[in-house]
Design a protein around this motif. Structure first.
Motif, PDB file in Angstrom:
ATOM      1  N   LEU A 185      44.060  41.327  32.961  1.00 17.09           N
ATOM      2  CA  LEU A 185      43.135  42.085  33.533  1.00 17.09           C
ATOM      3  C   LEU A 185      41.738  41.387  33.413  1.00 17.09           C
ATOM      4  O   LEU A 185      41.229  40.834  32.124  1.00 17.09           O
ATOM      5  CB  LEU A 185      43.041  43.470  33.212  1.00 17.09           C
ATOM      6  N   HIS A 218      34.250  38.565  36.300  1.00 13.43           N
ATOM      7  CA  HIS A 218      35.408  38.937  37.232  1.00 13.43           C
ATOM      8  C   HIS A 218      35.612  40.500  36.757  1.00 13.43           C
ATOM      9  O   HIS A 218      35.719  40.404  35.502  1.00 13.43           O
ATOM     10  CB  HIS A 218      36.433  38.053  37.035  1.00 13.43           C
ATOM     11  N   ASN A 219      35.762  41.195  37.551  1.00 12.75           N
ATOM     12  CA  ASN A 219      36.266  42.541  37.364  1.00 12.75           C
ATOM     13  C   ASN A 219      37.120  43.040  38.244  1.00 12.75           C
ATOM     14  O   ASN A 219      36.900  43.351  39.721  1.00 12.75           O
ATOM     15  CB  ASN A 219      34.956  43.569  37.247  1.00 12.75           C
ATOM     16  N   ASP A 220      38.395  43.378  37.957  1.00 10.25           N
ATOM     17  CA  ASP A 220      39.532  43.514  38.838  1.00 10.25           C
ATOM     18  C   ASP A 220      39.385  45.135  39.125  1.00 10.25           C
ATOM     19  O   ASP A 220      38.953  45.980  38.398  1.00 10.25           O
ATOM     20  CB  ASP A 220      40.699  43.380  38.255  1.00 10.25           C
ATOM     21  N   TYR A 221      40.339  45.559  40.209  1.00  8.26           N
ATOM     22  CA  TYR A 221      40.533  46.965  40.607  1.00  8.26           C
ATOM     23  C   TYR A 221      39.195  47.856  40.930  1.00  8.26           C
ATOM     24  O   TYR A 221      39.246  49.068  40.657  1.00  8.26           O
ATOM     25  CB  TYR A 221      41.040  47.610  39.394  1.00  8.26           C
ATOM     26  N   GLN A 250      44.702  43.936  45.854  1.00 12.76           N
ATOM     27  CA  GLN A 250      43.753  43.908  44.644  1.00 12.76           C
ATOM     28  C   GLN A 250      42.340  43.542  45.168  1.00 12.76           C
ATOM     29  O   GLN A 250      41.888  43.286  46.283  1.00 12.76           O
ATOM     30  CB  GLN A 250      44.213  42.855  43.623  1.00 12.76           C
ATOM     31  N   SER A 251      41.305  44.128  44.372  1.00  9.24           N
ATOM     32  CA  SER A 251      39.842  43.439  44.639  1.00  9.24           C
ATOM     33  C   SER A 251      39.233  43.175  43.204  1.00  9.24           C
ATOM     34  O   SER A 251      39.590  43.737  42.406  1.00  9.24           O
ATOM     35  CB  SER A 251      38.972  44.975  45.055  1.00  9.24           C
ATOM     36  N   THR A 252      38.294  42.214  43.341  1.00  6.36           N
ATOM     37  CA  THR A 252      37.808  41.390  42.243  1.00  6.36           C
ATOM     38  C   THR A 252      36.273  41.479  42.367  1.00  6.36           C
ATOM     39  O   THR A 252      35.812  40.558  43.479  1.00  6.36           O
ATOM     40  CB  THR A 252      38.481  40.240  41.765  1.00  6.36           C
ATOM     41  N   HIS A 281      46.956  32.368  36.094  1.00  5.89           N
ATOM     42  CA  HIS A 281      45.808  32.514  36.675  1.00  5.89           C
ATOM     43  C   HIS A 281      45.087  31.176  36.339  1.00  5.89           C
ATOM     44  O   HIS A 281      45.368  30.429  35.448  1.00  5.89           O
ATOM     45  CB  HIS A 281      44.973  33.611  36.051  1.00  5.89           C
ATOM     46  N   HIS A 341      41.657  40.992  48.260  1.00  5.68           N
ATOM     47  CA  HIS A 341      43.179  40.648  48.434  1.00  5.68           C
ATOM     48  C   HIS A 341      43.935  41.789  49.133  1.00  5.68           C
ATOM     49  O   HIS A 341      43.993  42.896  48.711  1.00  5.68           O
ATOM     50  CB  HIS A 341      43.914  40.340  47.176  1.00  5.68           C
ATOM     51  N   ASN A 362      49.724  42.395  37.181  1.00  9.21           N
ATOM     52  CA  ASN A 362      48.883  43.596  36.703  1.00  9.21           C
ATOM     53  C   ASN A 362      49.505  44.942  37.228  1.00  9.21           C
ATOM     54  O   ASN A 362      49.487  45.899  36.467  1.00  9.21           O
ATOM     55  CB  ASN A 362      47.582  43.360  36.922  1.00  9.21           C
TER      56      ASN A 362
END
Length: 311
Positions: A71, A84-87, A121-123, A193, A255, A277
């Motif tokens: 993550l 970078h911050n996912d979700y 996904q979104s970051t 990654h 994404h 993830n």
């Protein structure tokens, strides 16, 4: 309660005029990237920027029930590195309300040649205005390597800056036409990654694949006005350079997956299987596979009239 967008997929006349035409779609198919018209108003972009500041300050509409193994989750203690911050589409309703509007999905559906687009996904990304910061350099890679557990070859990414974005700010840069290359020298490490790979090695991989295809490496910086965005194919090589401006580069990497995309086992050379993830977050299908149509994490963004429903 999830952050899923409305399931009404009608567009206004003004929005219909913003869709890519046949020539735009043909360009994307040939080149692997596309620069849109102005899909967000200035007010919508400003709301995204304000919501991102609230997110950085710790505000959440909900949090992930478990922490996935890979993550991206910048926090203030990490310091002035690239964030970078996912979700973020799941954790922040104010971000999702702007980001997940059907128009974005409709554009993606036309480019990908599909009737349905779901979020994958979104970051949230912030590249600080520190030209010598090593984390600001994003080496050459393509997204499908990290999505090896996905069946689809139509997945794509929208890069959504919160301001005018150019080379000085370290904008996204794509390698024109590279989505059409045949790949050589694929190794298990390519599923990792880019942050876990050596930058020089990724430069080597790009050069070797270009040579294998007899192709020139033509790098195209995405110069993107506020409210516009770029799309690139999941096999298009891309990266970005340092931010040499006097302000942070703020954006979301959004994404997207077509409606047919599903989880698949992807075997590695040691007998293990690759993972993403989502695999510890989403609900399970009857056969036990992770469901990449789980509306809690992968909401439908666009569905054309008559398209079959998923999820």
């Amino acid at each position: 309660m999830t952050a899923a967008p409305t399931l009404r997929f009608d567009l206004t006349d003004e929005e219909l005029a913003l869709l890519p035409d046949a020539d735009d779609v043909a360009f994307y198919v040939e080149h692997g990237w596309y620069l849109t018209k102005k899909l967000f108003t200035d007010e919508e972009v400003d709301r995204l920027a304000a919501a991102s500041e609230d997110y950085y300050a710790g505000e959440r509409s909900r949090t992930l029930p478990v922490r996935p193994p890979r993550l991206a989750a910048w926090q203030p203690s990490d310091g002035p590195v690239q964030r970078h911050n996912d979700y973020v589409h799941h954790e922040s309703d104010p971000i999702a309300r702007v980001l997940c509007k059907p128009l974005i999905g409709a554009v993606a559906a036309l480019l990908a040649g599909t009737d349905e687009i779901r979020v994958f996904q979104s970051t949230l990304i912030l590249k600080p205005a520190v030209s010598g910061e090593p984390s600001n350099i994003v080496p050459w890679h393509f997204d499908k390597h990290y999505w090896s557990t996905s069946t689809s070859e139509r997945m794509l990414t929208a890069f959504v800056p919160f301001h005018d974005c150019d080379e000085e700010m370290g904008t996204l840069t794509v390698v024109d036409g590279s989505h059409l290359w045949r790949e050589t020298g694929h190794q298990d490490s390519m599923t990792k990654h880019f942050a876990d790979r050596d930058k020089a090695d990724l430069e080597r991989v790009l050069a070797e694949n270009a040579a294998f295809n007899g192709a020139a490496i033509r790098k195209v910086p995405m110069v993107i006005p506020k409210g516009h965005m770029s799309f690139h194919h999941c096999r298009t090589y891309h990266g970005s350079g340092p931010n040499r401006s006097d302000r942070p580069r703020r954006a979301i990497s959004f994404h997207l997956q077509d409606g047919a995309n599903e989880y698949r086992d992807f075997a590695l050379s040691d007998g293990a299987t690759a993972s993403y993830n989502h695999d510890v977050l989403v609900r399970r299908l009857p056969d036990g596979r992770p469901d990449y149509a789980d509306p809690a994490y992968c909401p439908v963004l666009w569905r054309a009239d008559g398209a079959a429903g998923h999820g």
